[in-house]
Write an enzyme that holds these catalytic residues in place. Structure first.
Site, PDB file in Angstrom:
ATOM      1  CG  HIS A   1      -2.096  -0.986   0.976  1.00 21.34           C
ATOM      2  ND1 HIS A   1      -3.193  -0.707   0.200  1.00 21.34           N
ATOM      3  CD2 HIS A   1      -2.245  -2.271   1.383  1.00 21.34           C
ATOM      4  CE1 HIS A   1      -3.993  -1.764   0.161  1.00 21.34           C
ATOM      5  NE2 HIS A   1      -3.430  -2.734   0.866  1.00 21.34           N
TER       6      HIS A   1
ATOM      7  N   GLY B   1      -4.500 -12.591  -3.748  1.00 19.77           N
ATOM      8  CA  GLY B   1      -3.467 -11.573  -3.557  1.00 19.77           C
ATOM      9  C   GLY B   1      -2.213 -11.846  -4.371  1.00 19.77           C
TER      10      GLY B   1
ATOM     11  CB  SER C   1      -5.132 -14.281 -10.807  1.00 24.04           C
ATOM     12  OG  SER C   1      -6.218 -13.800 -10.059  1.00 24.04           O
TER      13      SER C   1
ATOM     14  CG  ASP D   1      -0.527  -5.638  -8.597  1.00 23.32           C
ATOM     15  OD1 ASP D   1       0.383  -5.653  -7.750  1.00 23.32           O
ATOM     16  OD2 ASP D   1      -1.726  -5.552  -8.309  1.00 23.32           O
TER      17      ASP D   1
HETATM   18  C1  GLA Z   1      -3.133  -4.230  -4.964  1.00 23.11           C
HETATM   19  C2  GLA Z   1      -2.854  -3.117  -5.975  1.00 23.11           C
HETATM   20  C3  GLA Z   1      -1.382  -2.755  -5.949  1.00 23.11           C
HETATM   21  C4  GLA Z   1      -0.941  -2.411  -4.525  1.00 23.11           C
HETATM   22  C5  GLA Z   1      -1.359  -3.516  -3.563  1.00 23.11           C
HETATM   23  C6  GLA Z   1      -1.069  -3.177  -2.128  1.00 23.11           C
HETATM   24  O1  GLA Z   1      -2.477  -5.405  -5.349  1.00 23.11           O
HETATM   25  O2  GLA Z   1      -3.225  -3.539  -7.263  1.00 23.11           O
HETATM   26  O3  GLA Z   1      -1.147  -1.706  -6.828  1.00 23.11           O
HETATM   27  O4  GLA Z   1      -1.462  -1.172  -4.148  1.00 23.11           O
HETATM   28  O5  GLA Z   1      -2.742  -3.822  -3.679  1.00 23.11           O
HETATM   29  O6  GLA Z   1       0.292  -3.027  -1.935  1.00 23.11           O
END
Ligand code: GLA
Length: 450
Positions: free
Chosen positions: A37, A130, A133, A181
């Site tokens: 985050h 988490g 995917s 991601d």
């Molecule tokens: C999700 C969001 C990322 C990041 C995480 C928390 O995966 O897509 O961009 O903010 O939460 O670190």
């Protein structure tokens, strides 16, 4: 595992679209080692791409029709006409992740007559866990569509440009994240973690500890991005926008001039070049009390509640007594520090225990200051530490999904047995360890054509 996934995607394509010879591409999932985050604040993160992946078999079509099929029968076949402006499908529909990529690429290249294609998707990244995917699906779809358009990565668009573009484009599905991601899925390197910096986006590959591995344990609480979960998912980025505005206002008071912050990362990397201790003082001055009501925030910023909502927090519910902005700001500051230290520890390579301690501290901060954990993630990280993990923390957006654990290879068997006993059998009361619940995460290379 990977061969059979590729084979089954290929096979389903041949059955669904006889006579066509498909091309193939893949996009890996990711596990974030530390730095949760903070990406949407423009601050660094330390994830790695994993060997679980989305694979797509595809071919261009003669018309503008896009036909999508999936080896997982839970995702039924979808068709839509490609167009310069695509309409999102209903909330939660899987084709929205494909549409997000197509729309983003259409906008970027100003495609006048968007062509159609046929594609069969398959994957072995556990869903809503988490491990990204959904972003892997967006990245894979973008590779398909770029190829259909005859665009080449490295010639027509760089990986960095594509990662930036897709981070924005994914908002098509209604959830607002940062850019971690899409970046790691495109920029990952086998055997390495990757420190990702934002503004501008950069990737530094760092080797992993020898004789140790990162293990993902699934809490089995679904961490969905769509539906009712969207609010919780968007709460981080939205409140971070409010924190940024309030800090900007405090700077105006302190320096008697306007200093614009695109995001909180500008405190360190913008013209101010602040040190951590200076940022800590600034946050203390901005947030003298634990909670701040919307009324108070509006008063400070000279905005009505309607304006505050429109600019920053949209339809987020105000918690009793106000938002816990002080603790959230503290998490952002301390987590950024932990990412820098974690990267240094990986580079030095000789102190996995210290890395594990940073992971534990990160989990505490996510749970207590940012409030994105849940009882299951807390129990699972505790079970992991007792089973011999050097460090354990939630990974990804939180509220469920996986934990990431640093485990000496020599202790892997004990770790599996200990976590199975304490969490899956003990805490969840299951009769046995479900398949895929514990995965040793191998660092994989970034997405590409096969
Ligand atoms: C999700 C969001 C990322 C990041 C995480 C928390 O995966 O897509 O961009 O903010 O939460 O670190």
């Amino acid at each position: 595992m990977t061969m059979s996934l590729r084979d089954s995607v290929h096979q389903l394509f041949s059955a669904a679209f006889p006579g066509e010879t498909p091309r193939l591409c893949r996009a890996p999932g990711r596990i974030n080692l530390i730095g949760e985050h903070v990406d949407y604040c423009g601050l660094s993160v330390l994830p790695m791409a994993v060997s679980r992946e989305i694979v797509v078999a595809y071919a261009p079509s003669a018309s503008d029709e896009v036909t999508l099929a999936n080896v997982d029968p839970a995702f039924s076949e979808v068709r839509f006409a490609n167009a310069a402006q695509l309409e999102p499908s209903p909330d939660g529909a899987w084709d929205n992740y494909v549409k997000a990529a197509v729309q983003g690429v259409n906008d970027h290249f100003r495609v006048a007559k968007p062509p159609g294609f046929q594609a069969v998707f398959g994957g072995n990244i556990p869903g809503a866990a988490g491990l990204s995917s959904s972003s892997a699906m967006v990245v894979a779809a973008s590779l398909v569509y770029l190829d259909v358009l005859g665009k080449r990565i490295g010639e027509d668009i760089t990986r960095i440009e594509l990662a930036n573009l897709l981070a924005e484009a994914e908002y098509f599905v209604g959830t607002r994240g940062g850019g971690m991601d899409q970046a790691i899925i495109l920029l990952g390197k086998a055997g390495h973690a990757c420190k990702i910096d934002f503004g501008p986006l950069r990737a530094e590959h760092v080797p992993l500890f020898e004789g140790h591995c990162f293990v993902a344990c699934n809490s089995l609480v679904k961490s969905e991005k769509s539906g009712d979960m969207r609010h919780r998912y968007n709460a981080g980025p939205y409140t971070a926008r409010l924190i940024r505005a309030l800090v900007e206002k405090q700077l105006r008071t302190d320096y008697d001039e306007d200093i614009a912050l695109a995001n909180l990362g500008d405190l360190w990397f913008g013209p101010l070049c602040m040190r951590d201790s200076e940022v800590a003082d600034l946050f203390d001055a901005t947030f003298p009390t634990d909670r701040m009501t919307l009324k108070e925030a509006g008063h400070r910023l000279g905005l009505s509640e309607a304006d505050l909502r429109k600019r920053f927090i949209e339809d987020l519910c105000e918690p009793e007594g106000g938002f816990r902005l002080k603790a959230r700001a503290r998490h952002i500051l301390t987590e950024f520090g932990r990412v820098e230290m974690a990267r240094d520890l990986l580079l030095a390579g000789d102190d996995p225990e210290a890395f594990g301690a940073l992971m534990d501290a990160s989990h505490r901060s996510c749970a207590e200051d940012y409030q994105v954990s849940c009882p299951e993630l807390d129990a699972l990280t505790q079970a992991a530490r007792e089973a011999g993990a050097l460090g354990a923390r939630m990974t990804g957006a939180g509220f469920g999904g996986c934990t990431v654990n640093l485990v000496p290879e020599a202790n892997l068997d004990c770790f599996f047995a200990g976590v199975e006993k304490a969490y899956y059998r003990g805490f969840l009361g299951m009769a046995e360890l479900p398949p895929d619940a514990i995965i040793v995460a191998e660092a994989a290379s970034g997405a590409g054509l096969l």
